[in-house]
Design a protein around this motif. Structure first.
Motif, short mmCIF file in Angstrom:
data_model
loop_
_atom_site.label_atom_id
_atom_site.label_comp_id
_atom_site.label_asym_id
_atom_site.label_seq_id
_atom_site.Cartn_x
_atom_site.Cartn_y
_atom_site.Cartn_z
N ASN A 161 6.69 -4.08 -2.46
CA ASN A 161 7.07 -2.76 -2.94
C ASN A 161 6.09 -2.30 -4.01
O ASN A 161 6.45 -2.10 -5.17
CB ASN A 161 8.51 -2.78 -3.48
CG ASN A 161 9.50 -2.99 -2.38
OD1 ASN A 161 9.77 -2.09 -1.60
ND2 ASN A 161 10.02 -4.20 -2.27
N GLN A 167 4.26 0.54 -4.03
CA GLN A 167 4.04 1.97 -4.17
C GLN A 167 4.35 2.37 -5.62
O GLN A 167 5.30 1.87 -6.22
CB GLN A 167 4.96 2.77 -3.22
CG GLN A 167 4.83 2.43 -1.77
CD GLN A 167 5.70 1.23 -1.37
OE1 GLN A 167 6.42 0.67 -2.17
NE2 GLN A 167 5.62 0.86 -0.10
N ARG A 168 3.57 3.30 -6.16
CA ARG A 168 3.76 3.73 -7.55
C ARG A 168 4.95 4.67 -7.66
O ARG A 168 5.20 5.49 -6.77
CB ARG A 168 2.52 4.44 -8.07
CG ARG A 168 1.23 3.66 -7.99
CD ARG A 168 1.23 2.42 -8.80
NE ARG A 168 0.75 2.65 -10.17
CZ ARG A 168 0.65 1.66 -11.04
NH1 ARG A 168 1.01 0.45 -10.72
NH2 ARG A 168 0.22 1.90 -12.25
N ALA A 169 5.66 4.56 -8.76
CA ALA A 169 6.79 5.45 -9.05
C ALA A 169 6.71 5.86 -10.51
O ALA A 169 6.39 5.05 -11.38
CB ALA A 169 8.11 4.75 -8.78
N PRO A 223 4.77 0.11 -10.18
CA PRO A 223 5.13 -0.18 -8.79
C PRO A 223 6.66 -0.20 -8.65
O PRO A 223 7.37 -0.59 -9.59
CB PRO A 223 4.55 -1.57 -8.55
CG PRO A 223 3.47 -1.72 -9.57
CD PRO A 223 3.92 -0.93 -10.75
#
Length: 105
Positions: free
Chosen positions: A30, A32-34, A46
């Motif tokens: 997981n 993906q950047r948030a 991430p």
């Protein structure tokens, strides 16, 4: 067969290692950047790291009141242990016991 403390420690260590491995896999999958905002602080993390941090903060928020309650109960127990000998011990509600037998379990 009776387990020794070293044997139990070994089992706990293996389970702990497996949990850490699963957490590492979760974080790596997981990535993906948030955008995360917390108390005015902004960060891009991430998703796996953000969720892991949220879980850790949640555990700490639960542990703090639990720790306070444990300290409170220990202080109460110490006060009862230092009470005047021969006086009736206070019951669960703080009043002297009435002679009733309380069974645990």
């Amino acid at each position: 067969m009776k387990r020794s403390r070293i044997g139990e420690l070994w089992v706990v260590a293996v389970v702990f290692a497996i949990v850490l491995l699963l957490l590492m896999i979760f974080v790596l999958q997981n990535g993906q950047r948030a955008e995360v905002t917390f108390l005015g602080a902004h960060a891009a993390l991430p998703v796996g790291v953000a969720l892991l941090l949220a879980a850790i903060i949640g555990v700490l928020l639960v542990a703090l009141p639990g720790t306070a309650r444990i300290v409170q109960l220990r202080m109460r127990q110490r006060r009862r242990a230092t009470a005047v000998p021969g006086s009736p011990a206070p019951g669960p509600t703080g009043s002297p016991t009435t002679g009733a037998v309380h069974r645990e379990g």
